[in-house]
Design a protein around this motif. Structure first.
Motif, mmCIF file in Angstrom:
data_model
loop_
_atom_site.group_PDB
_atom_site.id
_atom_site.type_symbol
_atom_site.label_atom_id
_atom_site.label_comp_id
_atom_site.label_asym_id
_atom_site.label_seq_id
_atom_site.Cartn_x
_atom_site.Cartn_y
_atom_site.Cartn_z
ATOM 1 N N HIS A 117 -6.750 17.841 13.176
ATOM 2 C CA HIS A 117 -5.982 19.059 12.919
ATOM 3 C C HIS A 117 -6.483 20.172 13.832
ATOM 4 N N ARG A 118 -5.674 21.203 13.959
ATOM 5 C CA ARG A 118 -6.072 22.416 14.664
ATOM 6 C C ARG A 118 -6.415 23.486 13.629
ATOM 7 N N ASP A 119 -7.451 24.276 13.897
ATOM 8 C CA ASP A 119 -7.947 25.222 12.897
ATOM 9 C C ASP A 119 -7.174 26.532 12.826
ATOM 10 N N ARG A 170 -1.155 19.109 12.995
ATOM 11 C CA ARG A 170 -1.818 17.943 12.413
ATOM 12 C C ARG A 170 -1.259 16.661 13.020
ATOM 13 N N THR A 171 -2.094 15.623 13.019
ATOM 14 C CA THR A 171 -1.675 14.310 13.504
ATOM 15 C C THR A 171 -1.694 13.328 12.342
ATOM 16 N N GLY A 188 -30.390 22.769 14.943
ATOM 17 C CA GLY A 188 -30.537 23.864 15.897
ATOM 18 C C GLY A 188 -29.548 23.811 17.032
ATOM 19 N N SER A 189 -28.773 22.718 17.105
ATOM 20 C CA SER A 189 -27.718 22.607 18.126
ATOM 21 C C SER A 189 -26.512 23.453 17.714
ATOM 22 N N ILE A 190 -25.645 23.758 18.675
ATOM 23 C CA ILE A 190 -24.425 24.516 18.397
ATOM 24 C C ILE A 190 -23.231 23.824 19.035
ATOM 25 N N LEU A 191 -22.154 23.741 18.281
ATOM 26 C CA LEU A 191 -20.841 23.326 18.772
ATOM 27 C C LEU A 191 -20.003 24.577 18.925
ATOM 28 N N ILE A 192 -19.397 24.762 20.073
ATOM 29 C CA ILE A 192 -18.435 25.849 20.290
ATOM 30 C C ILE A 192 -17.110 25.207 20.647
ATOM 31 N N TYR A 193 -16.040 25.648 19.975
ATOM 32 C CA TYR A 193 -14.725 25.069 20.258
ATOM 33 C C TYR A 193 -13.647 26.123 20.067
ATOM 34 N N LYS A 194 -12.431 25.797 20.466
ATOM 35 C CA LYS A 194 -11.296 26.707 20.325
ATOM 36 C C LYS A 194 -10.418 26.259 19.160
ATOM 37 N N THR A 195 -9.668 27.206 18.606
ATOM 38 C CA THR A 195 -8.894 26.914 17.398
ATOM 39 C C THR A 195 -7.690 26.020 17.652
ATOM 40 N N ASP A 196 -7.346 25.755 18.921
ATOM 41 C CA ASP A 196 -6.215 24.870 19.192
ATOM 42 C C ASP A 196 -6.669 23.442 19.509
ATOM 43 N N VAL A 197 -7.954 23.159 19.335
ATOM 44 C CA VAL A 197 -8.494 21.835 19.628
ATOM 45 C C VAL A 197 -8.345 20.933 18.404
ATOM 46 N N PHE A 198 -7.795 19.743 18.603
ATOM 47 C CA PHE A 198 -7.710 18.785 17.510
ATOM 48 C C PHE A 198 -9.110 18.236 17.205
#
Length: 297
Positions: A117-119, A170-171, A188-198
């Motif tokens: 899904h996209r957020d 959604r898929t 301690g790691s970080i994930l950075i993503y965009k709201t249009d990413v599935f």
């Protein structure tokens, strides 16, 4: 650690990036220990899962919203290198922190598997631009080690989904499973993503496993169609006053606090804000406060 420019560029090119060793060890350790003021320790949970039925109510039962009882957790939300990354990602210092959560998951509590899904649906009232202008920066900070066994977030690179209109959010279950990338890494790691990413949540693959993450999101100030939480609504919660007192003026600004030099500040507001937040240093705001009007004098 300061997030390299190459990783921020990867968010636009690939849709997401993962940086290990983002939090320093002391900040991470203190935050991890403070988690147990909110959640059961994994060994306590798995000793008697039925004693903690709330985690079985839904996939999202482990969510807790900012503020938190401990400054050790609250300070992670305004970690200097996180602010720096958001400023560079959004290409401005005029930014808002618009959502902060903690999320705990325990294997076997519930089925955590999701379709991709996209957020953006609960981050904006419209849709993201396909040309990647006006993005929001969404993050997960891993507060526990996350392996393939620990229900990692799984994201699909943009190159696999650019043909799908942004309006489709959604898929079908199983679609793109062959293309997804598991977001794993040490605490301690970080994930950075965009709201249009599935992307999707996945199930644990072994018993006795747990996962703790802190999602934090930023946007450019003034984009009123974006957002999620209203901070004044959280201002009566335990931990809010301590957080505002201990933050720097730059950190408070992320929550919409009036900046130094703003017409809001005068003798009356300085005095009354000091009463509301005992111990706060308001000298940066008082230096440029408006002179009292005749009615105030």
């Amino acid at each position: 650690m300061r997030i390299p420019d190459a990783n921020l560029a990867e968010v636009f090119d690939r849709g997401f990036t993962v940086v290990e060793s983002f939090l320093d060890k002391e900040t991470l350790r203190a935050c991890q220990e403070a988690l147990w003021e909110i959640y059961p320790r994994p060994e306590d949970y798995f000793a008697d899962p039925e004693a903690h039925p709330r985690f079985a109510r839904s996939q999202f039962a482990g969510l807790r919203f900012f503020p938190y009882p401990s400054w050790a957790i609250n300070r992670v939300c305004v970690y200097p290198d996180l602010i720096d990354a958001a400023e560079r990602f959004l290409q401005t210092t005029e930014i808002d922190c618009y959502k902060i959560e903690l999320w705990a998951k325990y294997s076997g509590a519930v089925d955590y598997d999701q379709a991709h899904h996209r957020d953006y649906e609960n981050h904006t009232i419209v849709v993201p631009r396909a040309d990647q202008l006006m993005p929001q920066m969404t993050c997960f900070i891993l507060l526990s080690d996350v392996t393939e066994l620990d229900g990692p977030t799984k994201a699909v690179p943009l190159e696999k989904t650019r043909h799908i209109p942004i309006g489709i959010t959604r898929t079908e279950m199983g679609e793109f499973f062959d293309d997804e990338v598991a977001v794993t890494g040490p605490a301690g790691s970080i994930l950075i993503y965009k709201t249009d990413v599935f992307h999707r949540g996945s199930n644990f693959k072994a018993p006795g496993r747990s996962r703790f993450v802190m999602p934090i999101d930023f946007k450019k100030r003034g984009w009123r169609w974006q957002g999620k939480l209203a901070w004044p609504d959280r201002a009566l919660n335990p931990g809010w006053k301590e957080a505002m007192v201990k933050m720097t003026p730059r950190q408070r600004d992320l929550f919409g606090w009036p900046p130094a030099g703003d017409p809001y500040w005068n003798a009356q507001t300085l005095a009354d804000v000091a009463l509301r937040y005992p111990g706060i240093d308001l000298s940066p705001y008082g230096a440029h406060a408006e002179e009292p009007t005749p009615a105030e004098a």
